[in-house]
Design a protein around this motif. Structure first.
Motif, PDB file in Angstrom:
ATOM      1  N   CYS A 158      -0.357   3.065   3.705  1.00 38.24           N
ATOM      2  CA  CYS A 158      -0.007   2.547   5.203  1.00 38.24           C
ATOM      3  C   CYS A 158       0.953   1.585   5.102  1.00 38.24           C
ATOM      4  CB  CYS A 158      -1.328   1.982   5.640  1.00 38.24           C
ATOM      5  SG  CYS A 158      -1.911   0.471   4.785  1.00 38.24           S
ATOM      6  N   CYS A 169      -5.938  -0.938  -1.464  1.00 37.03           N
ATOM      7  CA  CYS A 169      -5.669  -1.548  -0.030  1.00 37.03           C
ATOM      8  C   CYS A 169      -7.003  -1.712   0.600  1.00 37.03           C
ATOM      9  CB  CYS A 169      -4.691  -0.459   0.613  1.00 37.03           C
ATOM     10  SG  CYS A 169      -4.714  -0.850   2.385  1.00 37.03           S
ATOM     11  N   CYS A 215       0.952  -1.184  -0.010  1.00 31.25           N
ATOM     12  CA  CYS A 215      -0.051   0.043  -0.050  1.00 31.25           C
ATOM     13  C   CYS A 215       0.883   1.185   0.078  1.00 31.25           C
ATOM     14  CB  CYS A 215      -0.823  -0.015   1.256  1.00 31.25           C
ATOM     15  SG  CYS A 215      -1.963   1.584   1.230  1.00 31.25           S
ATOM     16  N   CYS A 248      -7.063   1.118   3.739  1.00 32.97           N
ATOM     17  CA  CYS A 248      -7.017   2.606   3.633  1.00 32.97           C
ATOM     18  C   CYS A 248      -7.538   3.194   2.421  1.00 32.97           C
ATOM     19  CB  CYS A 248      -5.750   3.360   4.181  1.00 32.97           C
ATOM     20  SG  CYS A 248      -4.382   2.967   2.754  1.00 32.97           S
TER      21      CYS A 248
HETATM   22 ZN   LIG Z   1      -3.349   0.966   2.870  1.00 33.22          ZN
END
Ligand SMILES: [Zn+2]
Ligand SMILES: Cc1ncc(COP(=O)(O)O)c(C=O)c1O
Length: 388
Positions: A13, A26, A10, A29
């Motif tokens: 994150c 992701c 990601c 997020c």
């Molecule tokens: Zn993420």
């Protein structure tokens, strides 16, 4: 040749995802995933000089691409990539630049750089078992998806704004894709496709939601380095809609530096947008980390009519880290730049590519580009697709 792809990561994150199955954003997020490779193993397996003998397509960088090179996973290819980096001497003289180049992406299959992303995305989607593909498009991405889906024999569904250039609609239909014309912008097309894929089980190949289009586009960065003798230019000027082309090259520069293929000299990245649809320019100038959606987006450069992009934070970060800038140019200057570029270079640009010309003029006037710097303008598509 083994596979050097190790996982997807990601971009916000850092969470890891399995590259052996179809992935989108992701799960935590909802940001884009980037493919990651075992770069030390690639560096041990291949030296840049060895690439010289390889095929004249983006698949020459096979170790840095996600498709396994073993088993029955041949790329779905129409000959994309390895486009010329043309010295633009007459245009350079007119501008007062001694080392100006045009990277001519109009020579790709379907006439735009979008072929690069779709070649890799369709190869991976077919490899991982997708049974139908869909995409929202400002025009050229749809044409490219239709072509690669036809090449591999998968159904394709394309949603485009109703006023997309006619050539884009026709090329999709001729290749057998189902086209839905939407009264709205690419963001509206994106919502429609999201609902369709949820209903029908198609795979959504929207840029940056699908993790591998960027891998095709990053090869523009590898090619720049190889064509300049493994030295990166001083300035890269790129017409920016969703921004995948620009951040793809930035990813390539990171990888090449980690591989030891180039030193730490990076180009200043310049994102060019239309003054009537310039979310990245606005956010860049106001110091924001993300870009607010532009209401009522309009421009003759259809590919730049992107009011909001999921990769905005990645584009803004690359511009800032490179010491670059975002430049807005009005549509009348974009239109005037088409015959000017064609008449001084022989390259008939898409309006998106032509937009680089007034952008460079502004940079020169502001003293932001030196007369003897190596400057590369990207002509991202063919003017022949915009005759109407
Ligand atoms: Zn993420
Ligand atoms: C010819 C052309 N140039 C540039 C762009 C913008 O590309 P990106 O979305 O990667 O920023 C597009 C997108 O549709 C395009 O078709």
């Amino acid at each position: 040749m083994p596979t050097f792809l190790t996982h997807l990561e990601c971009t916000r994150c850092g969470k890891h995802y399995d590259h052996n199955r179809l992935q989108t954003l992701c799960g935590d997020c909802a940001r884009p995933l980037y493919p990651r490779y075992d770069l030390p193993a690639v560096a041990a397996a291949v030296r840049p000089e060895q690439l010289r003998e390889r095929e004249a397509s983006l698949w020459r960088y096979r170790e840095l691409l996600p498709l396994p090179a073993t088993g029955d996973s041949a790329p779905v290819t129409l000959g994309e990539g390895w486009t010329p980096l043309l010295p633009a001497r007459r245009l350079g003289a007119a501008l007062g630049l001694s080392r100006l180049f045009i990277k001519d992406e109009s020579l790709n299959p379907t006439g735009s750089f979008k072929a690069r992303g779709m070649a890799v995305a369709v190869s991976m989607a077919a490899h991982l078992g997708a049974t139908a593909l869909a995409v929202p498009s400002a025009g050229n991405a749809g044409g490219a998806l239709a072509a690669y889906a036809a090449a591999v024999g998968l159904p394709a569904h394309v949603a485009m704004p109703r006023d997309t250039p006619r050539a884009n609609v026709v090329e999709c239909e001729r290749a057998g894709a189902r086209v839905t014309l939407v009264d709205g912008l690419i963001t509206d097309c994106g919502q429609l496709v999201a609902a369709q894929v949820a209903e029908h089980g198609w795979f959504n190949a929207a840029t940056l939601r699908e993790p591998y289009r960027i891998e095709g586009k990053k090869t523009m960065g590898y090619e720049l380095a190889e064509q300049l003798g493994w030295r990166l230019p001083d300035v890269v000027v790129y017409p920016t809609g969703g921004g995948t082309g620009l951040i793809g090259m930035w990813k390539a520069f990171d990888e090449m530096q980690a591989l030891g293929w180039v030193d730490d000299h990076r180009p200043r990245m310049v994102a060019v947008q239309s003054a009537s649809c310039a979310p990245i320019v606005r956010a860049f100038q106001s110091g924001e980390p993300t870009a607010a959606e532009v209401p009522d987006a309009r421009t003759v450069a259809a590919g730049l009519r992107v009011p909001k992009t999921i990769g905005d934070f990645l584009v803004l970060d690359a511009l800032r880290r490179s010491g670059g800038v975002a430049v807005a140019v009005p549509d009348d200057e974009i239109l005037a730049a088409v015959p000017e570029m064609a008449g001084l270079t022989g390259v008939f640009p898409a309006p998106e590519g032509a937009a680089c010309l007034p952008a460079v003029r502004r940079l020169l006037a502001a003293g932001a580009v030196g007369r003897d710097e190596v400057v590369v303008l990207f002509n991202t598509g063919s003017g022949l697709k915009y005759l109407a």
